[in-house]
Design a protein around this motif. Sequence first.
Motif, PDB file in Angstrom:
ATOM      1  N   MET A 147       0.840  -1.166   0.000  1.00  0.00           N
ATOM      2  CA  MET A 147       0.000   0.000   0.000  1.00  0.00           C
ATOM      3  C   MET A 147       0.889   1.234   0.000  1.00  0.00           C
ATOM      4  O   MET A 147       1.919   1.270   0.659  1.00  0.00           O
ATOM      5  N   GLY A 165      -6.653  -4.120  -1.781  1.00  0.00           N
ATOM      6  CA  GLY A 165      -7.812  -3.950  -0.911  1.00  0.00           C
ATOM      7  C   GLY A 165      -8.516  -2.616  -1.048  1.00  0.00           C
ATOM      8  O   GLY A 165      -9.632  -2.456  -0.577  1.00  0.00           O
ATOM      9  N   ILE A 166      -7.861  -1.640  -1.673  1.00  0.00           N
ATOM     10  CA  ILE A 166      -8.500  -0.339  -1.861  1.00  0.00           C
ATOM     11  C   ILE A 166      -9.457  -0.454  -3.043  1.00  0.00           C
ATOM     12  O   ILE A 166      -9.082  -0.932  -4.110  1.00  0.00           O
ATOM     13  N   VAL A 192      -6.363   3.400   8.700  1.00  0.00           N
ATOM     14  CA  VAL A 192      -6.196   2.809   7.368  1.00  0.00           C
ATOM     15  C   VAL A 192      -5.034   1.817   7.373  1.00  0.00           C
ATOM     16  O   VAL A 192      -5.146   0.705   6.843  1.00  0.00           O
ATOM     17  N   ARG A 209      -5.897  -1.441   9.298  1.00  0.00           N
ATOM     18  CA  ARG A 209      -6.869  -2.226   8.514  1.00  0.00           C
ATOM     19  C   ARG A 209      -6.162  -2.929   7.368  1.00  0.00           C
ATOM     20  O   ARG A 209      -6.401  -4.106   7.096  1.00  0.00           O
ATOM     21  N   ALA A 210      -5.249  -2.226   6.688  1.00  0.00           N
ATOM     22  CA  ALA A 210      -4.517  -2.821   5.575  1.00  0.00           C
ATOM     23  C   ALA A 210      -3.633  -3.975   6.037  1.00  0.00           C
ATOM     24  O   ALA A 210      -3.413  -4.933   5.301  1.00  0.00           O
ATOM     25  N   PHE A 258     -12.070   0.689   1.502  1.00  0.00           N
ATOM     26  CA  PHE A 258     -11.638  -0.664   1.197  1.00  0.00           C
ATOM     27  C   PHE A 258     -12.728  -1.429   0.452  1.00  0.00           C
ATOM     28  O   PHE A 258     -13.902  -1.325   0.789  1.00  0.00           O
ATOM     29  N   GLU A 271     -14.878  -4.491  -0.206  1.00  0.00           N
ATOM     30  CA  GLU A 271     -15.312  -5.569   0.708  1.00  0.00           C
ATOM     31  C   GLU A 271     -15.529  -6.848  -0.038  1.00  0.00           C
ATOM     32  O   GLU A 271     -15.869  -6.977  -1.109  1.00  0.00           O
TER      33      GLU A 271
END
Length: 79
Positions: free
Chosen positions: A1, A36-37, A55, A58-59, A77, A79
């Motif tokens: 990321m 994931g974004i 963020v 979570r990543a 993100f 889902e």
Amino acid sequence: MLILVSDHGGGGADPRDHGSDHPMDKTIFWGCVGPGIGRGASLQGTMTITDTAAVVVRALGIEAPATWEAKLPERLFAE
């Protein structure tokens, strides 16, 4: 990321400064891209620099401590 963020805004109350409560001084650039974004995700509403921590955890698949003020932006993100 990859997260791109400026540390502060500027040009508000004093065009050569950045320390006031003027909205231009408190507004920053924030963006991210990576696994994931959501494609075409766009941040809605307000976000603070501290939300960057939410963020990141979570990543990484880590649960943020309940005591954090950081909030995860909605719909960032996929889902």
